[in-house]
Scaffold this motif. Sequence first.
Motif, short mmCIF file in Angstrom:
data_model
loop_
_atom_site.label_atom_id
_atom_site.label_comp_id
_atom_site.label_asym_id
_atom_site.label_seq_id
_atom_site.Cartn_x
_atom_site.Cartn_y
_atom_site.Cartn_z
N PHE A 1 30.38 -38.33 -23.98
CA PHE A 1 29.69 -38.79 -25.20
C PHE A 1 28.17 -38.85 -25.00
CE2 PHE A 1 28.44 -42.99 -23.73
CZ PHE A 1 29.28 -43.15 -22.62
N ASP A 2 27.72 -38.99 -23.75
CA ASP A 2 26.28 -39.14 -23.51
C ASP A 2 25.59 -37.80 -23.26
OD1 ASP A 2 27.20 -38.56 -21.00
OD2 ASP A 2 26.49 -40.39 -20.05
N GLY A 3 26.33 -36.67 -23.45
CA GLY A 3 25.70 -35.36 -23.32
C GLY A 3 25.65 -34.83 -21.90
N ARG A 4 26.35 -35.54 -20.98
CA ARG A 4 26.36 -35.13 -19.57
C ARG A 4 27.76 -34.72 -19.16
NH1 ARG A 4 23.42 -40.21 -19.62
NH2 ARG A 4 21.19 -39.80 -19.43
N LEU A 5 27.84 -33.89 -18.13
CA LEU A 5 29.14 -33.49 -17.59
C LEU A 5 29.65 -34.54 -16.60
CD1 LEU A 5 28.31 -29.73 -17.04
CD2 LEU A 5 29.94 -30.66 -18.70
N GLY A 6 30.94 -34.78 -16.62
CA GLY A 6 31.54 -35.72 -15.68
C GLY A 6 33.01 -35.42 -15.52
N PHE A 7 33.71 -36.27 -14.77
CA PHE A 7 35.15 -36.11 -14.58
C PHE A 7 35.89 -37.12 -15.45
CE2 PHE A 7 33.30 -34.54 -10.61
CZ PHE A 7 33.90 -33.29 -10.57
N PRO A 8 37.12 -36.78 -15.87
CA PRO A 8 37.90 -37.77 -16.62
C PRO A 8 38.16 -38.99 -15.76
CG PRO A 8 39.23 -35.82 -16.05
CD PRO A 8 37.81 -35.50 -15.71
N GLY A 9 38.27 -40.14 -16.42
CA GLY A 9 38.47 -41.40 -15.73
C GLY A 9 37.64 -42.48 -16.40
N GLY A 10 37.47 -43.62 -15.74
CA GLY A 10 36.66 -44.68 -16.35
C GLY A 10 36.82 -45.98 -15.61
N PHE A 11 36.41 -47.07 -16.25
CA PHE A 11 36.44 -48.39 -15.63
C PHE A 11 37.87 -48.88 -15.44
CE2 PHE A 11 32.02 -48.93 -17.32
CZ PHE A 11 31.43 -49.15 -16.09
N VAL A 12 38.08 -49.51 -14.30
CA VAL A 12 39.36 -50.16 -14.02
C VAL A 12 39.28 -51.59 -14.55
CG1 VAL A 12 40.94 -50.87 -12.18
CG2 VAL A 12 39.66 -48.73 -11.97
N ASP A 13 40.29 -52.02 -15.31
CA ASP A 13 40.34 -53.39 -15.83
C ASP A 13 41.11 -54.27 -14.86
OD1 ASP A 13 39.09 -52.52 -18.16
OD2 ASP A 13 41.01 -52.08 -19.15
N PRO A 14 40.81 -55.60 -14.84
CA PRO A 14 41.56 -56.51 -13.97
C PRO A 14 43.07 -56.41 -14.23
CG PRO A 14 39.68 -57.64 -14.97
CD PRO A 14 39.75 -56.28 -15.61
N GLN A 15 43.48 -56.20 -15.49
CA GLN A 15 44.91 -56.10 -15.83
C GLN A 15 45.59 -54.86 -15.24
OE1 GLN A 15 42.16 -56.53 -17.86
NE2 GLN A 15 42.98 -56.16 -19.91
N ASP A 16 44.79 -53.88 -14.80
CA ASP A 16 45.39 -52.63 -14.34
C ASP A 16 46.23 -52.81 -13.08
OD1 ASP A 16 44.60 -50.77 -16.33
OD2 ASP A 16 42.57 -50.74 -15.50
N GLY A 17 45.90 -53.79 -12.26
CA GLY A 17 46.72 -54.05 -11.06
C GLY A 17 46.29 -53.26 -9.84
N SER A 18 45.88 -51.99 -10.02
CA SER A 18 45.39 -51.19 -8.89
C SER A 18 44.38 -50.18 -9.41
CB SER A 18 46.54 -50.46 -8.19
OG SER A 18 47.01 -49.40 -9.00
N LEU A 19 43.59 -49.63 -8.49
CA LEU A 19 42.63 -48.60 -8.87
C LEU A 19 43.35 -47.44 -9.54
CD1 LEU A 19 40.33 -48.43 -5.68
CD2 LEU A 19 39.82 -49.54 -7.89
N GLU A 20 44.46 -47.01 -8.95
CA GLU A 20 45.16 -45.82 -9.45
C GLU A 20 45.83 -46.08 -10.80
OE1 GLU A 20 45.63 -47.05 -6.32
OE2 GLU A 20 44.39 -45.61 -5.22
N ALA A 21 46.30 -47.32 -11.02
CA ALA A 21 46.89 -47.63 -12.33
C ALA A 21 45.81 -47.51 -13.41
CB ALA A 21 47.50 -49.03 -12.32
N GLY A 22 44.62 -47.99 -13.09
CA GLY A 22 43.50 -47.88 -14.04
C GLY A 22 43.14 -46.43 -14.29
N LEU A 23 43.11 -45.65 -13.23
CA LEU A 23 42.77 -44.23 -13.36
C LEU A 23 43.80 -43.50 -14.24
CD1 LEU A 23 41.24 -41.66 -12.68
CD2 LEU A 23 42.45 -41.57 -10.49
N ASN A 24 45.09 -43.73 -13.97
CA ASN A 24 46.12 -43.04 -14.75
C ASN A 24 46.08 -43.44 -16.23
OD1 ASN A 24 47.34 -41.36 -12.71
ND2 ASN A 24 48.14 -43.24 -11.78
N ARG A 25 45.76 -44.71 -16.51
CA ARG A 25 45.62 -45.16 -17.90
C ARG A 25 44.46 -44.43 -18.57
NH1 ARG A 25 42.03 -48.12 -19.57
NH2 ARG A 25 41.55 -49.11 -17.59
N GLU A 26 43.32 -44.34 -17.88
CA GLU A 26 42.15 -43.66 -18.44
C GLU A 26 42.43 -42.18 -18.67
OE1 GLU A 26 39.15 -44.38 -19.56
OE2 GLU A 26 38.96 -46.51 -19.09
N LEU A 27 43.16 -41.55 -17.76
CA LEU A 27 43.47 -40.12 -17.92
C LEU A 27 44.30 -39.89 -19.18
CD1 LEU A 27 44.17 -38.93 -14.25
CD2 LEU A 27 42.05 -38.78 -15.57
#
Lengths: 186, 186
Positions: B51-77
Motif C-alpha cells: 500500500f505504501d508503494g514499496r516492494l515487500g514480502f507477504p506477512g505482517g505484525f504478530v498479535d499477542p493472541q497469535d500464540g507463536s510467530l508462525e501462527a501470526g505469519l500464517n494468519r497474515e498470509l
Amino acid sequence: MAGVRRISLSEALDLGPSWRHACHALLYAPDPGRLFGCIPLRYAVLMQMRFDGRLGFPGGFVDPQDGSLEAGLNRELLEELGEGAAAFSLGPGDYRSSHATASPPPRVVAHFYVKQLTLDQMLALEAGAPRAKDHGLEVLGLVRVPLYTLRDGVGGLPAFLENSFIGAAREQLMEALQGLGVLEEQ
Amino acid sequence: MAGVRRISLSEALDLGPSWRHACHALLYAPDPGRLFGCIPLRYAVLMQMRFDGRLGFPGGFVDPQDGSLEAGLNRELLEELGEGAAAFSLGPGDYRSSHATASPPPRVVAHFYVKQLTLDQMLALEAGAPRAKDHGLEVLGLVRVPLYTLRDGVGGLPAFLENSFIGAAREQLMEALQGLGVLEEQ
Ligand SMILES: Cc1cc2nc3c(=O)[nH]c(=O)nc-3n(C[C@H](O)[C@H](O)[C@H](O)COP(=O)(O)OP(=O)(O)OC[C@H]3O[C@@H](n4cnc5c(N)ncnc54)[C@H](O)[C@@H]3O)c2cc1C
C-alpha cells in the motif's frame, strides 16, 4: 527521461520505416474503497511489473499484420492480461500521446492510451491475468498504483514514483493522473 | 539499510515489550520456463507491491493472541494472499533471520521465513490473490522477481533491485537468492 521526446500523432505516423511503433494502455476504474477504513482510494489504476524488472503499462509492439495501432494494442492486451481483456477494446478515441525514443536502438515510438473500466472489469482482469499467455514471462505481475500520500509524506504515490519505470511510463502515468484530477489534491 | 540491524532469534525474543514482532515469507517454486524461449527462469519468487508503494514480502505484525510467530505469519498470509495460502503452512523450520529497526518508531523486529512451493501452488496463490481480504488495500498486487540479467546488463534482476523496498526486504531477498545459488551465476 533522457532520450525520450514527446511528439504529435501525425509526426509519429510520418516517421520512416526504421521506427517501430508500440502501444500501451493505462486502464483504470473508480474505486470507492478506503485504505485502513479512512484513506479514499479513488481509482484502481493498473500497471505491471515487466520481465526487465521495471514498471510499465500493458501493451507492446504493433506488427505490420495488425492493420492499425489499436488492433495491435488490443492483441497485446489479450496476450498480457488474458481473457478479461476480451470484455472491452480500445479505439482511436482512447489515444492520449506519443513519445519517441531514438537511442539506444531500436528507434521506438510509443503511443499511449487511457481507458476507464468498471471495478468489476478490473477485478476480472486481475483474477484472469495468471492464466494469460505472457504471465510469468514478459509480465511478472499486475499492480495497482497508490494515489494517496500517507502521513509520513512519502509512503503512497511519492514512494511508488521512486520505483524503476520503462521508457516514458512514469511521464505517461503522471499525465493520466493529472487528467483524473488526482495530482492537484495531493 | 540505515537503522536496520541483523540480530539472532534468541536476542530478538529477549527484546522487551516495547518491541513489536513482524514475520514475512519468501515463497518460491522451481520454474522450468524460459523467457523468449531461451533465458531460464529457474524459480518463481514471490514479492508484493505494498500500500505504501514499496516492494515487500507477504506477512505482517504478530498479535499477542497469535500464540507463536508462525501462527501470526500464517494468519497474515491468508489475509494477504487469500485461499491459496491455506494449501501450506510455515513452521519454525522455515525461519531464516531477524532484523531489528529501532528508528523511526515503532521499534520493530522482523523475522524472515523462506518456503518452497510447487509451481501449481504458486499459480493457485496468484490466481486467488485478487479475492484476498487485503487485495487493493494493503496489497496492490503480487509480482515475481526476475532472476536473470538481460543482454544490456541491467534489465532483469539488476533493474528490479533498483525499485523501492520496505525495511530489510531487499537484504532478505538477496540472502534468499544466495541460498538458492542464483546470485553466483549472474
Ligand atoms: C530470443 C529473444 C531474446 C530477447 N532478449 C531480450 C533482451 O535481452 N532484452 C530485452 O529488453 N528484450 C529482449 N527480447 C525482447 C523483445 O525484443 C521484446 O522487447 C519483448 O518481447 C517485449 O515486447 P513487447 O512488444 O511486449 O514490448 P514492450 O516492452 O511493452 O514495448 C515495446 C517497446 O516499447 C518500449 N516501451 C515499453 N513501455 C513503454 C512506455 N510506457 N513508454 C515508452 N516506451 C515504452 C519498450 O522498451 C520496447 O522497446 C528478446 C526477444 C527474443 C525473441
